[in-house]
Design an enzyme around this catalytic site. Sequence first.
Site, PDB file in Angstrom:
ATOM      1  N   TYR A 148      67.493  77.425 -40.658  1.00 11.53           N
ATOM      2  CA  TYR A 148      68.451  77.842 -39.801  1.00 11.53           C
ATOM      3  C   TYR A 148      68.652  76.944 -38.578  1.00 11.53           C
ATOM      4  CZ  TYR A 148      71.528  80.830 -36.839  1.00 11.53           C
ATOM      5  OH  TYR A 148      72.534  81.293 -36.049  1.00 11.53           O
ATOM      6  N   ASP A 240      65.152  69.539 -35.774  1.00  9.09           N
ATOM      7  CA  ASP A 240      65.566  70.778 -34.956  1.00  9.09           C
ATOM      8  C   ASP A 240      64.291  71.443 -34.418  1.00  9.09           C
ATOM      9  OD1 ASP A 240      66.879  72.959 -33.859  1.00  9.09           O
ATOM     10  OD2 ASP A 240      67.762  73.565 -35.620  1.00  9.09           O
ATOM     11  N   LYS A 268      66.231  77.505 -26.553  1.00  3.54           N
ATOM     12  CA  LYS A 268      65.436  78.533 -26.218  1.00  3.54           C
ATOM     13  C   LYS A 268      64.618  78.213 -25.122  1.00  3.54           C
ATOM     14  CE  LYS A 268      66.135  80.555 -30.634  1.00  3.54           C
ATOM     15  NZ  LYS A 268      66.211  80.045 -32.277  1.00  3.54           N
TER      16      LYS A 268
END
Length: 423
Positions: A148, A240, A268
């Site tokens: 994702y 990522d 995050k």
Amino acid sequence: MIVNSKNEYSEKLWQEALGYFPGGVNSPVRAFRGVGGDPFFTKRAKGSRLWDVDGNEYIDYVCSWGPMILGHAHPKVIHAVQDAARDGTSFGTPNPREVRLAQLVCEAFPSIQKLRFVNSGTEATMSAIRLARGFTKRDKILKFEGCYHGHADALLVKAGSGGVTFDVPDSAGVPVDFARNTLTLPLNNFAALDSVNWRDIACAIIEPIPANMGLIPLKPGFLEKLRKLTQDGGALLILDEVISGFRVARGGAQELYGIQADLTTLGKIIGGGLPVGAFGGRADVMDILAPNGPVYQAGTLSGNPLAMAAGIATLEELSQSGIYQKLDQRAASLCDEWKKIVKGQHARIGSLFCTFFTDREVVDYATAKTSDTKRYARFFHSMLDRGVYLAPSQFEVGFVSLAHTEQDIEQTLRAATEAAKAL
Ligand SMILES: *Cc1c(COP(=O)(O)O)cnc(C)c1O
């Protein structure tokens, strides 16, 4: 719907929320569709704990899906945000906190020579892809099944997270013409890497620690092979690290595995619980962004002083020596016992953990999907009833924070023992 005094106020808010938000939520996985039932509304959080609006207390292993590595409402983060807010919440000019956070990120990631701050992980990956295409003057990108990378059009192809939970890996509204330029390969399949015409590819993007279809460690040598093939073919490698950056080590998976990306995406943790993302890497690539070069990218609130302040406080706290060993030990003391209690396939990398409710070895998206999600749902609710909040989907990971104490872990293991028996 069961309404009792234990969740009365949450239920009332949920009924209102259903009238305002599609599915009642502002982000799909919060809706508990993967486990059934209705979500609780959190009023307050501190350290390892959440309190809902009905006063129920939970030990939290979701940690806002990753950012809260120091635990909730860490005093240094709260003070930093308060201090920043007193000076104003957004300026639309450069501000000194952007420079400080950039310094902390670049020190941790040797592969990041220059970077841009944005407002989410999605923005970071979307911008990195555009940049890679602009730099290489190629259109095709490559991603891996079940990874994702946020919800930008080109990346919502065989994506993880909500995509796995809801079994709709491709989103309506993404033109076929966009998706056609996104090639996907199975994870951990070395032969598949050889089948690619790398001279056609602008970039390969991968989670170096795949953590959005549960947790699936890459096989030794897989990243190294991908690094070599991209390099030889003139394609860029985007790692990522929105979850893994500052999570598994200060320098993320790149430090852990000794590998260097051309471009890295972050999010995050670097926002300390405020909305932040970043993408960065080779200076020659980054320097073709506007206003220097032809690739456009911008943001009204990018580099926001409150968000920068929360990120700075978090990363400074994480710069204490031995902090990642401490976190690793804490997670190990949970997972080493957990493995004996909960039947399934277990994975842990640092403070990320996951149990697949299956007997099959899980190496990719297809094997992850062999999990018994109904069984996971029963376990989830059993744990929730005992005051432990796990991810409301089989295909998400657990996060241990520095605020989780040995007592929290003992309490969690006691709950898991009972919940496993009840299965
Ligand atoms: C969470 C996540 C994203 C998206 O970040 P948002 O801030 O939710 O847009 C991208 N990539 C990975 C690996 C993630 O875990």
